[in-house]
Design an enzyme around this catalytic site. Structure first.
Site, short mmCIF file in Angstrom:
data_model
loop_
_atom_site.label_atom_id
_atom_site.label_comp_id
_atom_site.label_asym_id
_atom_site.label_seq_id
_atom_site.Cartn_x
_atom_site.Cartn_y
_atom_site.Cartn_z
N GLY A 15 37.01 38.36 29.01
CA GLY A 15 37.12 39.79 28.68
C GLY A 15 37.69 39.96 27.27
N ASP A 107 42.61 32.41 31.16
CA ASP A 107 42.76 31.12 31.84
C ASP A 107 41.43 30.49 32.22
OD1 ASP A 107 42.53 33.17 33.82
OD2 ASP A 107 43.06 31.65 35.30
N THR A 130 44.01 38.28 26.29
CA THR A 130 43.67 39.03 27.51
C THR A 130 44.64 40.20 27.65
OG1 THR A 130 43.81 39.02 29.94
CG2 THR A 130 44.95 37.24 28.83
N ASP A 132 45.60 41.37 30.28
CA ASP A 132 46.33 41.27 31.55
C ASP A 132 47.73 40.64 31.45
OD1 ASP A 132 44.30 42.49 32.91
OD2 ASP A 132 43.38 40.64 33.61
N ASP A 134 48.74 37.63 31.82
CA ASP A 134 49.03 36.85 33.04
C ASP A 134 48.87 35.36 32.82
OD1 ASP A 134 46.32 36.97 32.65
OD2 ASP A 134 45.81 37.28 34.75
O1 F6P Z 1 40.10 41.29 30.78
C1 F6P Z 1 40.77 41.37 31.98
C2 F6P Z 1 40.16 42.45 32.82
O2 F6P Z 1 40.19 43.63 32.09
C3 F6P Z 1 40.80 42.66 34.17
O3 F6P Z 1 41.97 43.39 34.14
C4 F6P Z 1 39.67 43.32 34.88
O4 F6P Z 1 39.79 43.21 36.25
C5 F6P Z 1 38.47 42.60 34.37
O5 F6P Z 1 38.81 42.15 33.09
C6 F6P Z 1 37.22 43.43 34.32
O6 F6P Z 1 36.18 42.66 33.84
P1 F6P Z 1 34.74 43.21 33.49
O7 F6P Z 1 34.79 43.74 32.11
O8 F6P Z 1 33.86 42.03 33.61
O9 F6P Z 1 34.44 44.30 34.47
#
Ligand code: F6P
Length: 327
Positions: A15, A107, A130, A132, A134
């Site tokens: 992401g 990760d 990221t 997140d 995390d």
């Molecule tokens: O980048 C992390 C994140 O934003 C998470 O918090 C979320 O669940 C996920 O990516 C969403 O991913 P996508 O853009 O593939 O829907």
């Protein structure tokens, strides 16, 4: 004897996160400072497999420090999970003479890099990009601060209308596996309840306190929910509350991908610049498969395989603060 790198590649994977461009800029300019040749790899591991690789100069990264997204684009690449995909990727890197990589991602991206570097002896340095926050081994990840500030701005606005109407609002923020955005944005906006994947929610308590408020005719309440909480997000929480408070006006707002975009905050630009710089320094020192984090405001290096999802990072102290400040 450490092998000296001369041509390095940089990619963004998973992401996207605001500040990735600032990190790319730092990698390119630090590499050039050391006399290295620097190559941009498009769409993460996908670009390695498809040989979508181009040489970068100082000017390739001009005027991007303030931009969200990533100029290298990003992808989650299934083919790289498989050995033939990784072999293709390696052959393409060799063709280009690339002998070191900086991977900006989460990760999942690091897991791929660890496998790859073990199979092909390619030094890989990871930087956490990221929203997140995390990843084990760093107090910061690139994009988190921007995402939290975006969420805060949106929640503040929703709070105005919530308050005007005396309503319950359930606001969903991102975080499939992590509650940091919910925790930080929730505390910063004075949320009464914060629901996160890392903790079980005492929904009975929440319902009782709302029923109490209803009796006092003061049914205004802000609930911030991470998308990956135990109920499965804001809509599901709304259903549970509706069953117990049939007359209450309960609204849901899902902030979604707005949290992943926008111009990075000062903090994200700074940490991205610092991490990008140190990632190249690691390659220069002949380090292999290292994660570049920041702990207690100092650079912190751990083996890349240890840069996994940090599930235990939310302390009881924070949970206590949420409870006390909301009462
Ligand atoms: O980048 C992390 C994140 O934003 C998470 O918090 C979320 O669940 C996920 O990516 C969403 O991913 P996508 O853009 O593939 O829907």
């Amino acid at each position: 004897m450490t092998k000296k790198v001369s041509r390095i590649g940089v990619l963004t994977s998973g992401g996207d996160a605001p500040g990735m461009n600032a990190a790319i800029r730092a990698v390119v300019r630090t590499g050039l400072y050391h006399g290295l040749e620097v190559f941009g790899i498009m769409r993460g591991y996908q670009g390695m497999i498809e040989e979508d690789i181009f040489k970068m100069e100082g000017r390739s990264v001009a005027n991007i420090i303030q931009r969200g997204g990533t100029i290298l684009k990003t992808a989650r690449c299934k083919e790289f999970y498989e050995a033939p995909g990784r072999k293709k990727a390696y052959d393409n890197l060799k063709k280009q003479g690339i002998d070191g990589l900086v991977i900006i991602g989460g990760d999942g991206s690091f897991r791929g890099a660890v496998k790859f570097s073990k199979e092909f002896d390619m030094p890989c340095i990871g930087i956490a990009g990221t929203i997140d926050k995390d990843i084990h081994g760093s107090d910061y990840t690139i994009g988190f601060d921007t995402a939290v500030n975006t969420a805060i701005e949106a929640i503040d606005k929703i709070r105005d209308t919530m308050d005007a109407h005396d309503r319950i609002f359930i606001i969903e923020v991102m975080g499939r596996d992590a509650g940091y955005i919910a925790l930080h944005s929730g505390i910063a906006t004075g949320a009464e309840n914060i629901l996160i994947p890392e903790r079980k929610t005492n929904i009975k308590d929440i319902i009782e306190s709302l029923q109490e408020k209803e009796k006092r005719k003061k049914l205004v309440n802000l609930i911030v929910v991470a998308e990956g909480d135990e109920f499965g997000g804001a809509n599901e929480v709304q259903k549970v509350l509706k069953e117990n408070l049939p007359n209450a006006e309960i609204r849901v707002a899902i902030l979604g991908h707005i949290q992943r975009g926008g111009s990075p905050t000062g903090i994200d630009r700074l940490i991205a610049s610092r991490m990008g710089y140190h990632a190249v320094e690691c390659l220069m020192e002949g380090k292999h498969n290292v994660f570049v984090g920041i702990l207690n405001n100092k650079m912190h290096y751990i083996p890349l395989e240890k840069a996994v999802k940090n599930k235990g990072g939310i302390s009881e102290e924070w949970m206590k603060i949420v409870k006390i400040l909301a009462s």
